[in-house]
Design a protein around this motif. Structure first.
Motif, PDB file in Angstrom:
ATOM      1  N   VAL A 330       0.869  -1.185   0.000  1.00 41.79           N
ATOM      2  CA  VAL A 330       0.000   0.000   0.000  1.00 41.79           C
ATOM      3  C   VAL A 330       0.902   1.231   0.000  1.00 41.79           C
ATOM      4  N   TYR A 331       0.675   2.116  -0.920  1.00 40.07           N
ATOM      5  CA  TYR A 331       1.405   3.382  -0.883  1.00 40.07           C
ATOM      6  C   TYR A 331       0.397   4.492  -1.105  1.00 40.07           C
ATOM      7  N   ASP A 332      -0.079   5.069  -0.024  1.00 39.56           N
ATOM      8  CA  ASP A 332      -1.171   6.027  -0.129  1.00 39.56           C
ATOM      9  C   ASP A 332      -0.871   7.261   0.713  1.00 39.56           C
ATOM     10  N   PRO A 333      -0.221   8.264   0.115  1.00 37.27           N
ATOM     11  CA  PRO A 333       0.120   9.468   0.878  1.00 37.27           C
ATOM     12  C   PRO A 333      -1.119  10.184   1.407  1.00 37.27           C
ATOM     13  N   ALA A 334      -2.253  10.051   0.701  1.00 37.56           N
ATOM     14  CA  ALA A 334      -3.449  10.780   1.122  1.00 37.56           C
ATOM     15  C   ALA A 334      -3.854  10.366   2.529  1.00 37.56           C
ATOM     16  N   THR A 335      -3.697   9.091   2.826  1.00 41.67           N
ATOM     17  CA  THR A 335      -4.097   8.631   4.154  1.00 41.67           C
ATOM     18  C   THR A 335      -2.891   8.288   5.017  1.00 41.67           C
TER      19      THR A 335
END
Lengths: 1086, 665
Positions: A330-335
Motif C-alpha cells: 500500500v502506498y497512499d500518501p493521502a491517508t
C-alpha cells in the motif's frame, strides 16, 4: 665509437636560423674529396673527441688528442657539422676548402656554459659556488602556466610544491629545505640582475632564456640578506647581433581532473545515514530514541526511512529516490498509509539483531533492493567541466653589434576545470641594448603583465557535499538552494553566476642601466630597477548564492599598490698578470626600497542592485561602506666586495663579503657582514689527468659562506601597538591602542652558514656527465616570534634564538644512451635528498609544542594521535578485551569514546587513557628524497620527451569524512556492527567530529608521476623553407597524465601542510583539484 | 687617437667626480635611508602623549567582550550546571560532561588566560604611566582628578579581570606591574592573595568614579560597577565553608554595605517590567484572524537599543552595530535556540527567531523551578510559540469539512502567516495532555511537556534535545548585517544588573540569618516579575496549567515567604542532602537566581561559589557523565602557559607542571 651529436641546443630556434647556410639544398654526385682540420676551444686548446660529420649523410669522424680530424668521401656540396658536449655546435660549408679549422665556444646548458652568478656572469669553469642551471627550452618541455610550476623536478635541491591547482596559481619553492622558524623561507628571484619583490608567477615562462639557481652560501652570500634561502636567477630572451629572428609558439590544451573525488552514491549514503541513526538508537519510526512503542531497526525499514529521508527536513524528493527500493503493498500518501512487502529473516540476520538488542524485525524485514535507489552524480553533472588553456607567444629579436633589441608578446588563457575559475595573462616585454661607442653601453628592459584571475566558490567542492538522492534543479528546471530541504546543505551551483572573485593585476618590471669602460678591464655600471605591482580585487556575492542565501548582495573591493626599487652601483676590474694569474674584482653599493606598499579595502552589505558588483558600493540599503587600509615599507642598504683569483685556470678562489643594513631591525643591530669563500680545482687540467681515459673532465669545488635573513614584518622592534575596537553605549567609537609585544631593541639578523662540496665530471668520452653536491647548513640566531607566558600581557616576542640544520645531497646526471646518425637517446637524472632538523629552539633543550617546533624534527612536522584502528567488540569482551579493564572504566569514569565503533589510538604514554599527551611525531610533510628522470629520444625529425617525477616519503592528510547522518561524505569504509572495519569509525549523528579523528587522516605521500610526455615533429628544412620558415614544428603533449599513488584516493600534491598544536575541528586534506592536460601546439621560426 | 684618450680621461675623471659626489651624498643620507618611518603603525612612544594614554585606557575595555564572542560563553558559565543540559548539536560537550577532553589543552581556558592578562597588562601600564604623566596643559589628563578618574577605571577593570580568573581557575599569578622585558616566572598566588588584590582595587577605584558613567561614555567603569563587584567579591569570598578563599567574618557585612550603597545611591533602577531587559526578542505585530495571512513577527533595532540602555544595567561589554567598529561581536544569541526551522511546517529560519545552534536546553529543574502561573519571568525567558513565517502554502495542512470552524475556511491552511505554527506546551506532570487533544489542535506542530497516549497510560514527553524550550533572553533579531546566518549580534553583554545587586544583598543578609531583609530584597524582584493587572499572558496558564483565566495582578501570589526555606517546600526542589534552614536558604537563593538570572552566564560561578556545583549538577543535569568529580570546581591551568613558563630559570618539569596544575587534571 662515439657517433653522437650535441644533446641539447639552447638557442635552437634563433641561432640555428642565423647560422643556417642558405645554399646546398641537395647534394650532387661529384668527385670525392677529403678535408682535414683542427678543432680547438676558444682559448686555442685542442679538443679531443669532437664529432665532425657531413650533415645528412652519416659520414662522420672524431678528432684525435691534438684536435685533428680527416673526413673523406666528400663532394664539396656538404655542410660540415662540428659538435662536442659542452660546446655550441658549428657548421661550415665544404666548398672548395681542403682544410677547415674550427674553434668551438662553450655552450650554455652543459658543463661549460655561462652562469649568472650575481652581479655578473661567468663561464661555468670559473664558478666556485654551487649553482645549477636549466634552459628555458627544457622548462618549456613541460607546459605550465608559470615558472614555479615548470621548475618541478628540473633542478636538484629545489623542491616545488603546488600552492593550489586553481588557474594561474603558482608553486612554493624551497631550496635545500626550510631553515627559518619565523622568518621567510622563500628564495629570492632575480630577473636580469634585479631582485623581484612580488610573485614571479606574473612572468611569462616563454620569455625565459635560462634559469640559474644559486644554492650554497658561497654563491648566494653576495646577495647577503636576501640570499639566505637561495637565489633563482632568471635571464630573459634578448636581442642578438645578427639576423632578425621571429618566432611564434602556440598551443591549446584540454584539462581534466586527475583524481575524481570518491563520494557516496545514493544507496551508500542511505546506508550511512541509517547507520548513524542506528548508532544513536534512533533509526526508528520517529527518529526519537528507541522505546518499546518506538522500535529500533537495523535493516532498512520503510517507516523509519520515511522519518529519516522525508519528514526530517520535509524532502519528498529525497524520499522518492529511496521509495522504489521497496516493494509497496500500500502506498497512499493521502491517508499516510505506507505498507511495504516483507520477507522472512535469515537465521544469521536474527542472530545479529538479537545481539544488537533489536527486537522489532526478528521475523521479517522489509524487502529492500539498494540497486533501485536513485542516485544523482553531482560531481560529474554539475561539478566539473573540461578545462582548457590557450597559449600564444611571439618573439622578435635582432640587432647589430651596436644596437640589439627584442620584443616578446604573450597571451595565456586558462579556463579551470571548475566552473567560474579562469586566469588570463597578457605579457609584453621589450629590451634594448645600445653601444654607441666602444666604452659606453646602456640599455633598458621593460616587462609588462596584465593578469586577470577569476574564481567563484569551488563548484567541485560544493558538488562533493551534495546529497546524491536529490538533484540541483526542480521539475521546472529552476535551481534549488536547498535541494533536500536541509538548510545546512546548500546547493551552490548558482554561484558560478552570482559569486565573483576577480583580481586584476598590472605589473611593470623594468630596469635601465649604463656601463662605462673606464680603463682597460675597469668598468663602472650603474643600474636602476623598478618592480611595481598594482592589483584590484573585487569580490561580489549575489543574493542567490550559497554565501548570501537569499539575503541582499554584498561586495568588497581591494586595491593594492606596491613598489620596490633597487639601485646598484658596481665597479669591476678584470685583469691577468703574466697570463697565469687572473683577477676579477667587484665592488657594489646597493640601495633597495623593498615593498613600499599600501592597500585599501572597501566593502558594503545589502547592495541595492546586483549588476553594480563591487562598483558604487555606496548604493546599499545600510548606507554604510566600511573601509580599511594598510601601509608598509622597508629599506636595505648594502655594500659588497668580491675578489676572484685564478691560477693557470686550474685553481680558482673567490672571496666575497657583504655588509647589509636593514630598516626592519633595531637601531644598532641593523648592520652585519656576510663573508664567503670558495675554491675550485680544475682537475682535468692536471697532468695526471691525461693519463686516463675514463674521465673526460673533472672539477672539484668547495665553499663556505654566511648569509642573513631579516625577512620579518617591518615595525617589530619598537614595540608596535595594536588597535582595539570598542564603543561607548551611545555608539561613540572608543578605538584604543594596546601593546602587542615587547620592544626588541636587540633584534638582529638570523644567520645561515653553509658548507658545500661539489664534483662536476664527464666520463666515457662525455657519454656520462654530471654533478654531485653535498652540503650542510646551519641557521642560527633564528628570528623567532616566540610564545611567552601570557601573564606578561602579550603572547609573543621576537627573539634571536635557536638553530635549524639542513644537510643533503644532490645529484644531476646526463647520459647519452644511444647515438646513431638518425637516432639519439639521452637521459637526465636528478636526485636530491635534504634532511631538515630543528636543533635548538631556546637553549633549554625543550621542544615548543605550541608552535609545533619539535627538536630533531623538520619544520613541517605532523604531531598527532597515532591510529590504532577502531574499537571492536573483541576489545570489550569480558576478560580479554582492553576496553573493560583499561579504557572503559578508569577511576570510576566511563567514556563514550571507548565503545565499539569509535576511534582507537595508540596509548603512547601508557597511562591507560587517551588524551592529548598521547600525541607523537608521526612524520613530516617533507619528502625523504625527490628524483626525476627525463628521456629525450630523437629519430630523424621526431623527438619524444618524457619525464618521471618521484617524491618519496613524507606524509599528508586526507579529509575527515562527515559520518553524522546528515551530510555527504568522502566514501570511506566505516565500521558497523556487521562490518568490523578498522579504517573509519561508526557513523553517529551525535558525534559530528569524533574524538581523535585526527589520527585517521595521515597517509604516506610517496608517489610517482609521469610529469610530461611530448612528441614533436619538425618539418624537414627543405619543406619548411619553401613555406618561408626556418623551422616549423608540431607537437602533442600530455602534462601529468599518470599518477601512481595508492595510499589514498587523493593526489598528495593537492593537500598542503596543515597541523595544529591543539585539538581542532578544522578540516584537513586537499584544497584544490589537480588536473592533467592534453596539449597540441606549434612552433614557428621565421 | 689622442682626442679619444683625452675623452676617455675626461669621462674617467667626470665619472670619478660623480661617483665621489654620489658616495658623499649617500653616506650622509644612508643612515636615514634605513630608518623606519611609522605611517600606519604606532609604538609605545605614543603612550608618552595624553591621547595615547586615553587610547590605552580604551583598549583595557576590549577584553570584556571575550566572554560573549563565542562558545566559551555558555561553556564556561552555563554548561555543566543544574540549569542547562545538551541540545543536539554540542561541539563543546566536554564542559557539560567533564570528561577527559576537558583538560589543560583546552582552548577556552587558554583564551581566558590570554584575554584577561592582556586586559590586566593594559590596566597595569595605564595605572603606571598615567600616574607618572605630568602635563598640566593637557585638556584630558592635565589635572589630578582627570588622572585619578582614569586610574580608578583601570583599577576597577583590573579587579574585575582578576575576579573572573580566580573564580574559574583559583589562585593565579598576581601581576600588578608591567615588566620591562618578557618574564618567565609566574608563580601562582593564593586565592586569598588574589581576593585581597581584587578588593583593594575595587575599594580604591569606587570612590574616585562617578556613580554612573555619563551617557556619552556608557560602558565605562563606574562606582556602581566597582561596588557591585566589590559586594559580589565579598559575598564570594565569604560564601566559602570548606574552600580556602581568605574569608573573613566581616565579609557579609561588607557585601551588604556595598550592595546597599549601589541600590540606595547609584541612581540605577530596576526595569518596571522584567521584559524591558529582553523585549527585543519578543514579537511585534498581531495574530491574523483564522484563514487570513498576517505578517511574520519581527523586532526592531530601537528595542535592542532600549534593552542595551536599560538603567538597570550596571556594567556590560559594549558591542557596536557599526560595521567599522565590529569585531566578532556578541554571539550568545546562537546557542539557546531549538530547531524550529526543521520539522515545524510553516517555519523557516529567519532573523526574528534566530539561527539555532542548539547547544543548550533547559533542564527539568529549570522549567520546574518557576511559578509559571504567577511569575511572568518564565514566559519572558522561554519561547513557547513559533509564528508561521513561510508564505508558501505548499505542503501545509488545511481545514477539511470535518474540522473547519466555518465552511469558508475549508481548503485554507489551518494556520495563516503570522499565526501559531509550532507550540510548546509546558503543562505540569500531573496534568498530562492526551494525544487526541494534541492532534485535534489546529497548529502544525505541538510539543507537549507531558503527553499521555491513552487514558491511564504511560506519560511521555515530546520535549527532546532537538525540540525544547528555547531561552530567548540573548536573542538578537537585528544583528550586524541582515545576512541570513549573521552570527555577530549587537546586544551588549551584561555583566551586572541591579537585580543581581538585590540578590547579593539578600543572600548576604540571609547568610547572617536576617531572613526578613533577605526576603524583602527577593520580593522586590518578585513584585517586578509578577504579572501586572491587565498584562497579557500566555493562555497556556489557564488552558493547561490550571491557572486562573483573565489578567488579574499576581503580585501578591508571587511573594516569597520564609516557609519556602524553613520547610522542605516541594516547589523549591531541594536536594535530599539539604536539610537545615541555612542550607535550604542557600539553595533557595540559587533557585531565585535561576528565576531572575537564568542563562545570563553566572551559573557556574554561583554554584562554585556556594560549593554546590557537584551536588546540584549531578542531581539536575541528566547529561552529566560519570567522570564528573568534585575537583571540577576549578578549570585546568592551561598547558600552553605552563610550558612557556620556567621555575628557577628552568622549564617546568612534569612534576612542576603537576604541582602548578589544579588538582585532578
Amino acid at each position: 665509437m662515439a657517433r653522437w651529436v650535441l644533446p641539447v641546443c639552447l638557442f635552437a630556434g634563433t641561432i640555428t636560423a642565423v647560422m643556417l647556410p642558405l645554399n646546398t639544398l641537395h647534394a650532387q654526385e661529384a668527385a670525392k674529396k677529403t678535408i682535414t682540420g683542427k678543432v680547438t676551444d676558444d682559448a686555442g686548446k685542442p679538443l679531443q673527441g669532437v664529432t665532425v660529420g657531413a650533415k645528412g649523410t652519416g659520414n662522420q669522424t672524431t678528432t684525435d688528442a691534438n684536435g685533428l680530424y680527416v673526413l673523406k668521401n666528400l663532394t664539396g656540396t656538404e655542410t660540415i657539422a662540428f659538435s662536442f658536449v659542452g660546446f655550441t655546435a658549428r657548421e661550415a660549408a665544404v666548398g672548395s676548402n681542403t682544410e677547415l679549422n674550427m674553434s668551438l665556444v662553450p655552450d650554455v646548458g652543459a658543463l661549460t656554459d655561462v652562469v649568472v652568478v650575481g652581479y655578473g656572469s661567468r663561464k661555468r669553469t670559473e664558478v666556485t659556488g654551487a649553482t645549477s642551471s636549466v634552459t628555458g627550452e627544457k622548462l618549456r618541455n613541460v607546459q605550465t602556466a608559470n615558472l614555479t610550476q615548470a621548475l618541478q623536478g628540473q633542478i636538484p635541491g629545489v623542491l616545488v610544491t603546488a600552492n593550489t591547482f586553481r588557474p594561474g596559481a603558482g608553486s612554493t619553492i624551497r631550496i635545500r629545505g626550510n631553515r627559518s622558524l619565523s622568518a621567510s623561507n622563500e628564495p629570492l628571484f632575480v630577473v636580469d640582475g634585479f631582485p623581484v619583490s612580488y610573485t614571479i608567477d606574473d612572468m611569462n615562462p616563454a620569455d625565459i632564456e635560462t634559469v640559474d639557481v644559486l644554492k650554497d652560501a658561497a654563491a648566494t652570500a653576495i646577495y647577503g640578506v636576501r640570499g639566505a634561502n637561495g637565489v633563482v636567477q632568471i635571464t630573459t630572451r634578448k636581442g642578438k647581433a645578427g639576423k632578425t629572428a621571429v618566432s611564434y609558439q602556440g598551443s591549446r590544451s584540454w584539462d581534466e581532473i586527475i583524481r575524481p573525488l570518491p563520494v557516496f552514491n545514493g544507496p551508500e549514503i542511505a546506508d550511512a545515514w541509517r547507520q548513524a541513526f542506528f548508532a544513536d538508537r534512533s533509526y526508528t519510526n520517529t527518529r526519537a530514541v528507541a522505546t518499546v512503542s518506538n522500535p529500533l531497526y537495523y535493516y532498512p525499514t520503510a517507516s523509519a526511512d520515511i522519518a529519516l529521508f522525508w519528514t526530517r527536513f520535509g524532502s519528498l524528493e529525497q524520499w522518492n529516490s529511496i521509495k522504489d527500493a521497496y516493494q509497496w503493498r500500500v502506498y497512499d500518501p493521502a491517508t499516510n498509509t505506507f505498507i511495504a512487502a516483507k520477507r522472512a529473516t535469515t537465521s544469521a540476520e536474527r542472530d545479529l539483531m538479537a545481539a544488537l538488542g533489536v527486537t522489532s524485525q526478528l521475523d521479517s524485514v522489509d524487502i529492500y533492493d539498494p540497486s533501485k535507489v536513485k542516485s544523482y552524480d553531482w560531481l560529474n553533472e554539475v561539478g566539473l567541466r573540461t578545462g582548457s588553456t590557450d597559449n600564444h607567444n611571439v618573439s622578435v629579436t635582432g640587432g647589430t653589434e651596436k644596437l640589439k633589441a627584442s620584443l616578446n608578446l604573450g597571451y595565456f588563457k586558462q579556463r579551470g576545470i571548475e566552473y567560474a575559475q579562469d586566469y588570463t595573462r597578457y605579457t609584453a616585454g621589450t629590451s634594448v641594448d645600445f653601444k654607441p661607442v666602444k666604452f659606453i653601453n646602456f640599455g633598458t628592459t621593460i616587462n609588462y603583465t596584465h593578469a586577470i584571475t577569476n574564481s567563484s566558490t569551488s563548484s567541485y567542492a560544493n558538488a562533493s557535499g551534495m546529497i546524491p538522492l536529490v538533484q540541483p534543479y526542480d521539475s521546472n528546471g529552476n535551481w534549488m538552494m536547498f535541494p533536500n530541504q536541509d538548510r545546512q546543505v546548500i546547493n551552490a551551483i548558482n554561484d558560478r553566476h552570482t559569486v565573483f572573485d576577480e583580481t586584476t593585476a598590472d605589473r611593470v618590471f623594468g630596469n635601465i642601466f649604463a656601463e662605462f669602460t673606464l680603463y682597460k678591464g675597469l668598468k663602472f655600471k650603474t643600474m636602476y630597477g623598478l618592480d611595481r605591482r598594482t592589483s584590484v580585487r573585487g569580490q561580489f556575492n549575489g543574493a542567490q548564492s550559497s554565501i548570501r542565501l537569499g539575503s541582499a548582495a554584498n561586495a568588497t573591493q581591494t586595491t593594492n599598490e606596491a613598489t620596490s626599487w633597487v639601485w646598484d652601483n658596481i665597479l669591476t676590474y678584470n685583469t691577468r698578470i703574466k697570463e697565469d694569474h687572473s683577477i676579477n674584482v667587484t665592488l657594489l653599493q646597493e640601495l633597495q626600497s623593498l615593498n613600499r606598499s599600501s592597500s585599501l579595502t572597501m566593502s558594503a552589505n545589502n547592495l541595492i542592485f546586483e549588476q553594480q558588483k563591487w562598483y558604487s558600493l555606496q548604493r546599499n540599503t545600510d548606507a554604510t561602506v566600511t573601509g580599511s587600509g594598510t601601509y608598509s615599507a622597508s629599506q636595505y642598504l648594502s655594500y659588497m666586495g668580491r675578489i676572484e683569483y685564478g691560477f693557470k685556470s686550474k685553481y680558482l678562489l673567490t672571496l666575497s663579503t657583504r655588509y647589509d643594513n636593514s630598516s626592519v631591525l633595531a637601531e644598532g643591530s641593523k648592520g652585519a657582514y656576510f663573508p664567503a669563500a670558495s675554491v675550485a680545482w680544475q682537475i682535468d687540467r692536471e697532468n695526471f689527468f691525461t693519463g686516463q681515459s675514463l674521465f673526460t673532465s673533472a672539477r672539484l669545488r668547495a665553499g663556505y659562506g654566511e648569509v642573513g635573513n631579516a625577512s620579518i614584518a617591518p615595525y617589530q622592534t619598537a614595540g608596535p601597538l595594536g588597535f582595539t575596537n570598542y564603543n561607548w553605549g551611545n555608539g561613540t567609537a572608543a578605538i584604543g591602542t594596546a601593546p602587542t609585544t615587547f620592544k626588541t631593541p636587540n633584534l638582529s639578523w638570523e644567520k645561515t652558514a653553509t658548507t658545500n662540496i661539489g664534483l662536476e665530471f664527464a666520463m666515457l668520452k662525455n657519454r656520462i656527465s654530471g654533478t654531485i653536491d653535498v652540503y650542510k647548513s646551519k641557521t642560527t640566531d633564528q628570528l623567532q616570534n616566540r610564545s611567552i607566558p601570557a601573564a606578561n600581557g602579550v603572547t609573543s616576542v621576537y627573539f634571536n634564538l635557536g638553530r635549524v640544520d639542513n644537510k643533503g645531497i644532490e645529484i644531476a646526471l646526463t647520459t647519452q644512451n644511444m647515438i646513431k646518425p638518425n637516432f639519439r637517446w639521452s637521459t637526465d637524472w636528478m636526485f636530491s635528498a635534504n634532511k631538515e632538523e630543528i636543533v635548538d629552539i631556546d637553549g633549554s633543550g625543550n621542544s615548543n609544542y605550541a608552535n609545533l617546533w619539535i627538536l630533531g624534527q623538520p619544520l613541517q612536522v605532523y604531531w598527532s594521535y597515532k591510529k590504532d584502528g577502531i574499537f571492536q567488540y573483541g576489545d570489550t569482551a569480558a576478560g580479554k578485551g582492553s576496553l573493560p579493564t583499561v579504557y572503559w572504566v578508569k577511576n570510576g569514569r566511563t567514556n563514550v569514546n571507548y565503545q565499539p565503533g569509535r576511534i582507537k589510538i595508540v596509548d603512547t604514554n601508557g597511562d591507560s587513557s587517551f588524551s592529548p599527551s598521547d600525541k607523537v611525531v608521526l612524520g613530516s610533510h617533507n619528502p625523504r628524497f625527490i628524483a626525476s628522470l627525463t628521456n629525450t629520444l630523437t629519430y630523424k625529425n621526431w623527438e619524444l620527451n618524457f619525464m618521471f617525477y618521484f617524491r618519496a616519503g613524507g606524509l599528508y592528510r586526507v579529509p575527515r569524512p562527515g559520518l553524522v547522518g546528515r551530510y555527504q561524505s568522502p566514501k570511506v569504509n566505516y565500521w558497523t556492527p556487521s562490518n568490523p572495519s578498522n579504517e573509519y569509525q561508526q557513523p553517529t549523528q551525535t558525534s559530528d567530529i569524533p574524538s581523535f579523528w585526527e589520527g585517521l587522516t595521515y597517509r604516506e605521500a610517496t608517489h610517482v608521476r609521469l610529469r610530461n610526455v611530448t612528441l614533436t615533429y619538425k618539418l624537414p628544412k627543405n619543406i619548411s623553407q619553401k613555406m618561408f620558415m626556418n623551422n616549423l614544428a608540431f607537437y602533442v603533449s600530455a602534462v601529468n597524465p599518470i599518477l601512481w599513488h595508492s595510499a589514498s584516493d587523493y593526489d598528495p600534491e593537492t593537500a598542503p601542510y596543515r597541523e595544529f598544536a591543539g585539538n581542532t575541528t578544522n578540516q584537513v586534506g586537499p584544497t584544490s583539484y589537480s588536473y592533467k592536460s592534453w596539449i597540441v601546439g606549434v612552433r614557428v621560426d621565421l | 687617437m689622442n682626442k679619444k684618450i683625452i675623452n676617455m680621461n675626461k669621462i674617467f675623471k667626470n665619472t670619478a667626480y660623480v661617483l665621489a659626489g654620489a658616495a658623499l651624498l649617500l653616506a650622509s643620507s644612508c643612515k636615514k635611508f634605513i630608518e623606519e618611518e611609522l605611517v600606519t603603525t604606532l609604538t609605545e612612544d605614543y603612550y608618552k602623549t595624553d591621547v595615547g594614554l586615553e587610547d590605552l585606557v580604551k583598549s583595557a575595555y576590549t577584553p570584556l567582550q571575550w566572554r560573549f564572542i563565542g562558545e566559551q560563553s555558555y561553556c564556561m558559565n552555563n554548561f555543566g550546571t543544574d540549569e542547562f543540559r545538551e541540545g543536539d548539536q554540542f561541539n563543546n560537550v566536554r564542559y557539560n560532561d567533564y570528561d577527559a577532553n576537558l583538560n589543560a589543552n583546552d582552548a577556552f581556558v587558554n583564551d581566558l588566560w590570554i584575554n584577561n592578562y592582556a586586559g590586566i597588562r593594559r590596566c597595569n601600564q595605564g595605572i603606571d604611566l598615567i600616574g607618572k604623566y605630568n602635563n598640566p596643559g593637557s585638556t584630558v589628563l592635565g589635572t589630578t582628578a582627570q588622572k585619578n578618574l582614569r586610574i580608578a577605571e583601570l583599577k576597577a577593570l583590573r579587579g574585575f579581570y582578576y575576579f573572573v580568573l580566580v573564580q574559574q581557575l583559583g589562585g593565579v599569578p598576581l601581576v600588578t606591574e608591567v615588566p620591562a622585558e618578557p618574564q618567565y616566572e609566574f608563580p601562582r598566588a593564593s586565592v586569598e592573595q588574589v581576593y585581597n588584590q581584587i578588593i583593594a582595587d575595587l575599594r580604591d577605584a569606587g570612590p574616585a568614579l562617578p556613580w554612573r558613567a555619563p551617557a556619552t561614555n556608557r560602558g565605562r567603569a563606574s562606582r556602581a560597577m566597582a561596588f557591585h563587584f566589590l559586594a559580589k567579591a565579598y559575598l564570594t569570598r565569604g560564601s566559602a565553608v570548606t574552600d580556602k578563599r581568605g574569608q573573613k567574618p566581616t565579609d557579609m557585612d561588607s557585601a551588604i554595605f556595598y550592595a546597599n550603597d549601589v541600590i540606595a545611591n547609584s541612581g540605577h533602577t530596576l526595569e518596571v517590567d522584567y521584559g524591558g531587559l529582553f523585549n527585543a526578542a519578543y514579537p511585534d505585530g498581531v495574530i491574523p484572524p483564522l484563514g487570513e495571512n498576517g505578517t511574520p513577527p519581527a523586532s526592531n533595532k530601537a528595542k535592542i537599543d532600549l534593552n542595551n540602555a536599560s538603567n538597570e544595567i550596571i556594567f556590560a561589554a559594549q558591542f557596536s552595530s557599526n560595521l567599522n567598529l565590529a569585531g566578532l561581536n556578541n554571539q550568545t544569541h546562537l546557542f539557546y535556540g531549538t530547531q524550529y526551522d526543521a520539522g515545524i511546517p510553516g517555519m523557516a529560519r529567519d532573523f526574528f527567531n534566530g539561527r539555532p545552534f542548539r547547544r543548550l536546553r533547559p533542564t527539568d529543574y529549570t522549567i520546574d523551578i518557576f511559578d509559571k502561573i504567577n511569575d511572568s519571568r518564565f514566559f519572558k525567558t522561554f519561547q513557547t510559540v513559533y509564528y508561521r513565517n513561510v508564505t508558501s502554502n505548499s505542503g501545509l495542512a488545511t481545514w477539511t469539512a470535518a474540522n473547519a470552524p466555518n465552511p469558508s475556511l475549508v481548503g485554507k491552511p489551518r494556520v495563516g502567516v503570522g499565526d501559531t505554527s509550532g507550540l510548546f506546551i509546558v503543562n505540569p506532570s500531573n496534568m498530562p495532555i492526551s494525544s487526541a487533544t494534541a492532534s485535534a489542535m489546529r497548529y502544525f506542530a505541538v510539543y507537549l511537556r507531558y503527553r499521555q497516549a491513552t487514558t491511564g497510560g504511560p506519560i511521555t514527553t515530546d520535549f527532546s534535545n532537538n525540540k525544547y524550550l528555547a531561552m530567548i533572553k540573548m536573542n538578537d533579531p537585528i544583528r550586524l548585517t541582515n545576512t541570513n546566518n549573521e552570527a555577530r549580534g549587537i546586544r551588549n553583554g551584561t555583566y551586572a544588573r541591579l537585580a543581581e545587586t538585590y540578590l547579593i544583598r539578600a543572600e548576604a543578609n540571609g547568610r547572617k540569618g536576617d531572613y526578613t531583609s533577605a526576603l524583602a530584597d527577593v520580593n522586590v524582584l518578585r513584585t517586578r516579575g509578577a504579572y501586572k493587572a491587565g498584562e497579557a499572558r500566555s493562555p497556556q496558564i489557564w488552558l493547561y496549567m490550571g491557572g486562573p483565566t483573565g489578567t488579574a495582578s499576581t503580585v501578591s501570589s508571587n511573594q516569597a515567604t520564609t516557609t519556602l526555606f524553613t520547610t522542605n517546600a516541594p516547589s523549591e526542589l531541594y536536594p535530599p542532602s539539604v536539610t537545615s534552614t541555612p542550607d535550604r536558604f542557600i539553595h533557595f537563593m540559587l533557585n531565585e537566581r535561576t528565576r531572575e538570572l537564568c542563562g545570563e552566564f553566572y551559573r557556574w560561578d554561583d554554584l562554585v561559589r556556594t560549593e554546590t556545583l557537584f551536588d546540584r549538577t549531578k542531581l539536575y543535569n541528566p547529561d552529566i557523565s560519570p567522570s564528573f568529580a568534585t575537583f571540577h570546581k576549578l578549570r585546568p591551568i592551561p598547558y600552553l602557559q605552563m610550558v612557556a613558563q620556567t621555575i628557577n630559570g628552568k622549564p617546568m618539569s612534569a612534576a612542576d607542571i603537576a604541582a602548578y596544575q589544579n588538582p585532578g587534571y
